[in-house]
Design a protein around this motif. Structure first.
Motif, PDB file in Angstrom:
ATOM      1  N   ILE A 241      19.487  27.192  54.797  1.00 24.57           N
ATOM      2  CA  ILE A 241      18.365  26.870  55.690  1.00 24.57           C
ATOM      3  C   ILE A 241      17.068  26.827  54.876  1.00 24.57           C
ATOM      4  N   ASN A 242      16.334  25.746  55.001  1.00 28.41           N
ATOM      5  CA  ASN A 242      14.996  25.678  54.417  1.00 28.41           C
ATOM      6  C   ASN A 242      13.987  25.774  55.554  1.00 28.41           C
ATOM      7  N   TRP A 243      13.259  26.861  55.623  1.00 27.09           N
ATOM      8  CA  TRP A 243      12.302  27.097  56.706  1.00 27.09           C
ATOM      9  C   TRP A 243      10.887  26.798  56.181  1.00 27.09           C
ATOM     10  N   TYR A 244      10.309  25.717  56.662  1.00 25.80           N
ATOM     11  CA  TYR A 244       8.977  25.307  56.203  1.00 25.80           C
ATOM     12  C   TYR A 244       7.896  25.863  57.124  1.00 25.80           C
ATOM     13  N   PHE A 245       6.781  26.227  56.527  1.00 25.41           N
ATOM     14  CA  PHE A 245       5.611  26.613  57.334  1.00 25.41           C
ATOM     15  C   PHE A 245       4.344  26.196  56.598  1.00 25.41           C
ATOM     16  N   GLU A 246       3.303  25.932  57.392  1.00 25.51           N
ATOM     17  CA  GLU A 246       2.042  25.492  56.797  1.00 25.51           C
ATOM     18  C   GLU A 246       1.288  26.676  56.204  1.00 25.51           C
TER      19      GLU A 246
ATOM     20  N   ASP B 224       2.289  33.167  61.664  1.00 28.14           N
ATOM     21  CA  ASP B 224       3.171  33.244  62.835  1.00 28.14           C
ATOM     22  C   ASP B 224       4.477  32.490  62.594  1.00 28.14           C
ATOM     23  N   MET B 225       4.371  31.301  61.990  1.00 30.16           N
ATOM     24  CA  MET B 225       5.577  30.507  61.724  1.00 30.16           C
ATOM     25  C   MET B 225       6.403  31.141  60.594  1.00 30.16           C
ATOM     26  N   GLU B 226       5.719  31.732  59.626  1.00 31.69           N
ATOM     27  CA  GLU B 226       6.412  32.419  58.537  1.00 31.69           C
ATOM     28  C   GLU B 226       7.199  33.614  59.111  1.00 31.69           C
ATOM     29  N   GLU B 227       6.530  34.367  59.981  1.00 28.70           N
ATOM     30  CA  GLU B 227       7.187  35.512  60.613  1.00 28.70           C
ATOM     31  C   GLU B 227       8.366  35.092  61.484  1.00 28.70           C
ATOM     32  N   ALA B 228       8.187  33.964  62.175  1.00 26.92           N
ATOM     33  CA  ALA B 228       9.264  33.462  63.031  1.00 26.92           C
ATOM     34  C   ALA B 228      10.510  33.185  62.180  1.00 26.92           C
ATOM     35  N   GLY B 229      10.298  32.630  60.988  1.00 28.63           N
ATOM     36  CA  GLY B 229      11.397  32.372  60.062  1.00 28.63           C
ATOM     37  C   GLY B 229      12.061  33.668  59.625  1.00 28.63           C
ATOM     38  N   GLU B 230      11.219  34.674  59.387  1.00 27.74           N
ATOM     39  CA  GLU B 230      11.754  35.980  58.971  1.00 27.74           C
ATOM     40  C   GLU B 230      12.552  36.640  60.100  1.00 27.74           C
ATOM     41  N   ASP B 231      12.090  36.424  61.339  1.00 28.27           N
ATOM     42  CA  ASP B 231      12.824  36.964  62.491  1.00 28.27           C
ATOM     43  C   ASP B 231      14.252  36.401  62.522  1.00 28.27           C
ATOM     44  N   TYR B 232      14.359  35.082  62.339  1.00 26.83           N
ATOM     45  CA  TYR B 232      15.689  34.448  62.335  1.00 26.83           C
ATOM     46  C   TYR B 232      16.522  34.923  61.145  1.00 26.83           C
TER      47      TYR B 232
ATOM     48  N   LYS C  24      12.710  40.345  68.627  1.00 22.93           N
ATOM     49  CA  LYS C  24      14.002  40.034  67.982  1.00 22.93           C
ATOM     50  C   LYS C  24      15.182  40.475  68.844  1.00 22.93           C
ATOM     51  N   GLU C  25      14.991  41.644  69.491  1.00 21.52           N
ATOM     52  CA  GLU C  25      16.045  42.175  70.355  1.00 21.52           C
ATOM     53  C   GLU C  25      16.313  41.227  71.536  1.00 21.52           C
ATOM     54  N   VAL C  26      15.236  40.769  72.190  1.00 18.31           N
ATOM     55  CA  VAL C  26      15.402  39.872  73.345  1.00 18.31           C
ATOM     56  C   VAL C  26      15.888  38.491  72.888  1.00 18.31           C
TER      57      VAL C  26
END
Lengths: 127, 182
Positions: A93-98, A103-111, B131-133
């Protein structure tokens, strides 16, 4: 098998799923009211692709915005790809963010924390 | 006619960039987002602030769209439609997204609990809870993820402001204020 190509719109991303190259890309914004409806064909495509995947499947996620309704659909998509990742078939997976888009970087880290696939976090000037 | 001036003055005083009262439809949602995006561009707003305002606005609007899905019937003569109020203010140091809508009084407590729970969490707890939800596999019949308020709180980085006005046993009015600092 056929490729899945969808133009982007004000609320949905551009989709380029190429079976022969093993290259999947989502680009733009994913903020539809009904995400399940939009993502269903993408899930179906990956199901068919999974029957005969390439040795390396490369997935580029270049999203500017996505809503919480899309967030679970994107997770489902990653879960399908997670199953594909094995001894002979690799998925990346290549997760790009500006720049500055924490927020988008963190979203990638969450996944990345949930999904057992290698994530490349790539910062670019503009998506 | 003075009433119109009163409304104008109030909107001016509250630094309202855009306000809308009516039924929220997908097309309207697209239009509001386009208007706000071009306004943020005109102000040459920092990309970071612009993205946060846009993201929070999407979640607030889609909350209104998904959750006001029925008429509230008080009696044969009185029903309240699914109209809502949306306002976006640009103050000196922040932006505010404000929404208002009718809801059933019986649903107030559970929403209040949810908002208090979100407000009780700091940045790290919000991330962990998100993350949990995200990974719980549940989804409503409308396809919503149950993550809207958590995401709004995460992106705003501030406590959600809210108020419930109980009009009678059946009908209440819910107000929400989300602040995005520059």
């Amino acid at each position: 098998m056929e490729n899945l190509m969808l133009e982007g719109s004000a609320k949905t991303p551009k989709v380029s799923f190429n079976a022969s190259e093993g290259f999947l890309e989502l680009k733009g914004r994913s903020i539809p009211e009904n995400s399940i409806e939009f993502y269903k064909p993408l899930n179906n495509w990956i199901d068919s692709y999974a029957t005969n995947p390439k040795g390396l499947t490369s997935v580029d996620i270049k999203l500017e915005y996505f809503n919480t309704s899309s967030s679970k659909c994107i997770l489902d998509l990653f879960k399908q790809l997670e199953k594909l990742n094995g001894d002979n078939t690799e998925v990346k997976i290549n997760w790009y963010f500006e720049e500055d888009d924490e927020d988008m970087e963190e979203a990638g880290e969450d996944y990345q924390a949930i999904i057992d696939l290698p994530f490349n976090m790539i910062e670019i000037e503009e998506i | 006619m003075n009433n119109i001036y009163d409304i104008f003055e109030k909107l001016d005083e509250k630094k309202i960039l855009l306000s809308f009262k009516g039924t929220i439809t997908p097309d309207l949602l697209t239009t509001i987002l386009q208007i706000i995006e071009s306004k943020l561009d005109d102000y040459d707003e920092k990309p970071k602030v612009k993205r946060k305002v846009f993201n929070i606005l999407v979640e607030c609007l889609q909350n209104l769209y998904h959750h006001i899905d029925k008429e509230i019937v008080i009696d044969a003569k009185t029903t309240y439609d699914k109209s809502a109020l949306l306002m976006i203010a640009r103050n000196e140091n922040n932006y505010q997204v404000m929404t208002g809508n009718y809801m059933e009084t019986k649903d107030v407590e559970s929403l209040r609990e949810k908002l208090d729970f979100v407000n009780s969490m700091d940045k790290d707890s919000l991330k962990a809870y998100y993350k949990e939800v995200l990974n719980d596999g549940n989804r409503s019949s409308k396809g919503t993820a149950g993550l809207g308020m958590v995401d709004i709180a995460r992106k705003s980085g501030q406590k959600l402001g809210y108020h419930f006005l109980e009009l009678n046993d059946t009908l209440s009015f819910f107000s929400l204020i989300v602040t995005i600092s520059e």
